[in-house]
Write a protein that holds these residues in place. Structure first.
Motif, PDB file in Angstrom:
ATOM      1  N   LYS A  88      -4.849  45.767  -2.250  1.00 47.18           N
ATOM      2  CA  LYS A  88      -4.530  45.149  -3.535  1.00 47.18           C
ATOM      3  C   LYS A  88      -4.381  43.642  -3.362  1.00 47.18           C
ATOM      4  CE  LYS A  88       0.542  45.396  -3.775  1.00 47.18           C
ATOM      5  NZ  LYS A  88       1.669  45.874  -4.605  1.00 47.18           N
ATOM      6  N   ASP A  89      -4.444  42.950  -4.468  1.00 50.55           N
ATOM      7  CA  ASP A  89      -4.307  41.496  -4.474  1.00 50.55           C
ATOM      8  C   ASP A  89      -2.894  41.139  -4.031  1.00 50.55           C
ATOM      9  OD1 ASP A  89      -4.397  38.797  -4.930  1.00 50.55           O
ATOM     10  OD2 ASP A  89      -5.155  38.956  -6.977  1.00 50.55           O
ATOM     11  N   THR A  90      -2.784  40.379  -2.948  1.00 47.82           N
ATOM     12  CA  THR A  90      -1.463  39.988  -2.432  1.00 47.82           C
ATOM     13  C   THR A  90      -0.961  38.694  -3.072  1.00 47.82           C
ATOM     14  OG1 THR A  90      -2.530  38.853  -0.581  1.00 47.82           O
ATOM     15  CG2 THR A  90      -1.827  41.147  -0.226  1.00 47.82           C
ATOM     16  N   THR A  91      -1.790  38.075  -3.890  1.00 44.74           N
ATOM     17  CA  THR A  91      -1.375  36.882  -4.635  1.00 44.74           C
ATOM     18  C   THR A  91      -1.639  37.144  -6.116  1.00 44.74           C
ATOM     19  OG1 THR A  91      -3.539  35.852  -4.311  1.00 44.74           O
ATOM     20  CG2 THR A  91      -1.812  35.322  -2.708  1.00 44.74           C
ATOM     21  N   PRO A  92      -0.746  37.884  -6.770  1.00 44.12           N
ATOM     22  CA  PRO A  92      -0.986  38.311  -8.152  1.00 44.12           C
ATOM     23  C   PRO A  92      -1.266  37.141  -9.090  1.00 44.12           C
ATOM     24  CG  PRO A  92       0.949  39.398  -7.234  1.00 44.12           C
ATOM     25  CD  PRO A  92       0.564  38.320  -6.273  1.00 44.12           C
ATOM     26  N   LEU A  93      -1.890  37.460 -10.184  1.00 42.98           N
ATOM     27  CA  LEU A  93      -2.156  36.502 -11.253  1.00 42.98           C
ATOM     28  C   LEU A  93      -0.955  36.500 -12.195  1.00 42.98           C
ATOM     29  CD1 LEU A  93      -4.077  34.696 -12.938  1.00 42.98           C
ATOM     30  CD2 LEU A  93      -4.933  36.795 -13.984  1.00 42.98           C
ATOM     31  N   TYR A  94      -0.397  35.322 -12.430  1.00 40.38           N
ATOM     32  CA  TYR A  94       0.756  35.214 -13.329  1.00 40.38           C
ATOM     33  C   TYR A  94       0.282  34.762 -14.712  1.00 40.38           C
ATOM     34  CZ  TYR A  94       3.869  35.817  -9.378  1.00 40.38           C
ATOM     35  OH  TYR A  94       4.534  36.337  -8.289  1.00 40.38           O
ATOM     36  N   ILE A  95       0.713  35.499 -15.718  1.00 48.81           N
ATOM     37  CA  ILE A  95       0.370  35.162 -17.087  1.00 48.81           C
ATOM     38  C   ILE A  95       1.652  35.097 -17.918  1.00 48.81           C
ATOM     39  CG2 ILE A  95      -1.927  36.192 -16.975  1.00 48.81           C
ATOM     40  CD1 ILE A  95      -0.389  38.460 -18.780  1.00 48.81           C
ATOM     41  N   GLU A  96       1.574  34.393 -19.027  1.00 50.64           N
ATOM     42  CA  GLU A  96       2.737  34.246 -19.903  1.00 50.64           C
ATOM     43  C   GLU A  96       2.443  34.862 -21.262  1.00 50.64           C
ATOM     44  OE1 GLU A  96       5.854  30.843 -21.562  1.00 50.64           O
ATOM     45  OE2 GLU A  96       3.919  30.237 -20.709  1.00 50.64           O
ATOM     46  N   ILE A  97       3.359  35.705 -21.702  1.00 47.82           N
ATOM     47  CA  ILE A  97       3.276  36.286 -23.038  1.00 47.82           C
ATOM     48  C   ILE A  97       4.318  35.594 -23.913  1.00 47.82           C
ATOM     49  CG2 ILE A  97       3.436  38.375 -24.423  1.00 47.82           C
ATOM     50  CD1 ILE A  97       1.035  38.231 -22.518  1.00 47.82           C
ATOM     51  N   LEU A  98       3.854  35.012 -24.997  1.00 46.66           N
ATOM     52  CA  LEU A  98       4.715  34.250 -25.897  1.00 46.66           C
ATOM     53  C   LEU A  98       5.163  35.114 -27.074  1.00 46.66           C
ATOM     54  CD1 LEU A  98       2.452  31.083 -25.979  1.00 46.66           C
ATOM     55  CD2 LEU A  98       4.485  31.413 -24.577  1.00 46.66           C
ATOM     56  N   PRO A  99       6.316  34.826 -27.661  1.00 40.29           N
ATOM     57  CA  PRO A  99       6.740  35.593 -28.838  1.00 40.29           C
ATOM     58  C   PRO A  99       5.723  35.493 -29.959  1.00 40.29           C
ATOM     59  CG  PRO A  99       8.551  34.262 -27.979  1.00 40.29           C
ATOM     60  CD  PRO A  99       7.314  33.818 -27.265  1.00 40.29           C
ATOM     61  N   GLY A 100       5.625  36.551 -30.744  1.00 42.05           N
ATOM     62  CA  GLY A 100       4.708  36.549 -31.874  1.00 42.05           C
ATOM     63  C   GLY A 100       5.301  35.831 -33.072  1.00 42.05           C
ATOM     64  N   GLU A 101       4.662  35.994 -34.203  1.00 42.47           N
ATOM     65  CA  GLU A 101       5.135  35.359 -35.433  1.00 42.47           C
ATOM     66  C   GLU A 101       6.444  35.994 -35.880  1.00 42.47           C
ATOM     67  OE1 GLU A 101       3.275  35.995 -39.536  1.00 42.47           O
ATOM     68  OE2 GLU A 101       2.479  34.023 -38.978  1.00 42.47           O
ATOM     69  N   VAL A 102       7.297  35.189 -36.497  1.00 41.38           N
ATOM     70  CA  VAL A 102       8.578  35.697 -36.988  1.00 41.38           C
ATOM     71  C   VAL A 102       8.357  36.827 -37.994  1.00 41.38           C
ATOM     72  CG1 VAL A 102      10.625  35.131 -38.357  1.00 41.38           C
ATOM     73  CG2 VAL A 102       9.823  33.544 -36.599  1.00 41.38           C
ATOM     74  N   ALA A 103       9.060  37.933 -37.766  1.00 39.75           N
ATOM     75  CA  ALA A 103       8.975  39.076 -38.675  1.00 39.75           C
ATOM     76  C   ALA A 103      10.348  39.488 -39.193  1.00 39.75           C
ATOM     77  CB  ALA A 103       8.317  40.268 -37.978  1.00 39.75           C
ATOM     78  N   VAL A 104      11.399  39.080 -38.487  1.00 38.97           N
ATOM     79  CA  VAL A 104      12.765  39.470 -38.859  1.00 38.97           C
ATOM     80  C   VAL A 104      13.660  38.242 -38.798  1.00 38.97           C
ATOM     81  CG1 VAL A 104      14.742  40.932 -38.319  1.00 38.97           C
ATOM     82  CG2 VAL A 104      12.427  41.795 -37.943  1.00 38.97           C
TER      83      VAL A 104
END
Length: 202
Positions: A88-104
């Motif tokens: 397996k990849d020993t140097t993982p790929l880092y990604i960022e998930i941002l909050p979606g549009e305001v719903a509440v």
């Protein structure tokens, strides 16, 4: 490992697995496509790839596409398996998930009952459809408008009465569907005048 498209084979003879994505970030509720590359695998061997996800949650994996609902940083690593081995990849790929549009939207008052003339502070919190907190500049809406002076998240009460206070996200237009109730009672009189109808009180 980062990048969008895999580089050509290095031909160095060692087994190496690398992970790539079509983007380095996405909004909650969105998907990213991942690509795996293996180098140095022996002739005649064929590898099957899978993804290992390490982050706020496991994501929803369908083949090599992952849908994310929780905001945060994720480490994505390709895993390769073939007849007689794995890597397996020993140097993982880092990604960022941002909050979606305001719903509440949610509204909290520093005090729900005050005398006229008092100041009330409003705390607004917002979240997307998956419960991720969203940072935004709130707008405070009051009903009725007459009797209260709103400045940002500060309310100066001027007139007694019952009011509804709701936070709104000006970007999406989302308004708190359960406004906070504010009761303003009459303030202390500014001046008391006593008039005597007789010179002598018995």
């Amino acid at each position: 490992t980062d990048g969008v498209e895999p580089p050509p084979d290095s031909g160095d003879g060692t087994v190496k697995v690398s992970t790539y994505a079509n983007n380095g970030s996405a909004f909650a509720g969105g998907s990213l496509n991942f690509f795996c590359k293996i180098e140095g695998l022996g002739d005649g061997l064929v590898a099957d790839f899978s993804l290992e996800v390490d982050g706020p949650d496991d994501g929803d994996i369908a083949d090599m596409e992952v849908t994310f609902t929780k905001a945060g940083i994720y480490a994505i690593a390709c895993r390769a398996e073939w007849d007689g081995g794995w890597a397996k990849d020993t140097t993982p790929l880092y990604i960022e998930i941002l909050p979606g549009e305001v719903a509440v939207a949610d509204t909290v008052l520093s005090n729900s009952t005050v005398q006229a003339g008092a100041t009330v502070w409003v705390t607004c919190t917002f979240a997307d459809s998956w419960g991720n907190p969203v940072e935004t500049s709130p707008k405070v809406i009051v009903d009725p408008q007459i009797g209260l002076q709103v400045a940002g998240t500060k309310i100066l009460t001027k007139k007694s009465g019952n009011y509804q206070v709701a936070c709104m996200d000006p970007v999406s237009g989302t308004v708190d569907q359960t406004p906070a109730s504010l009761t303003v009672t009459a303030g202390l009189p500014k001046k008391i005048v006593t008039t005597l109808t007789q010179d002598t009180i018995q």
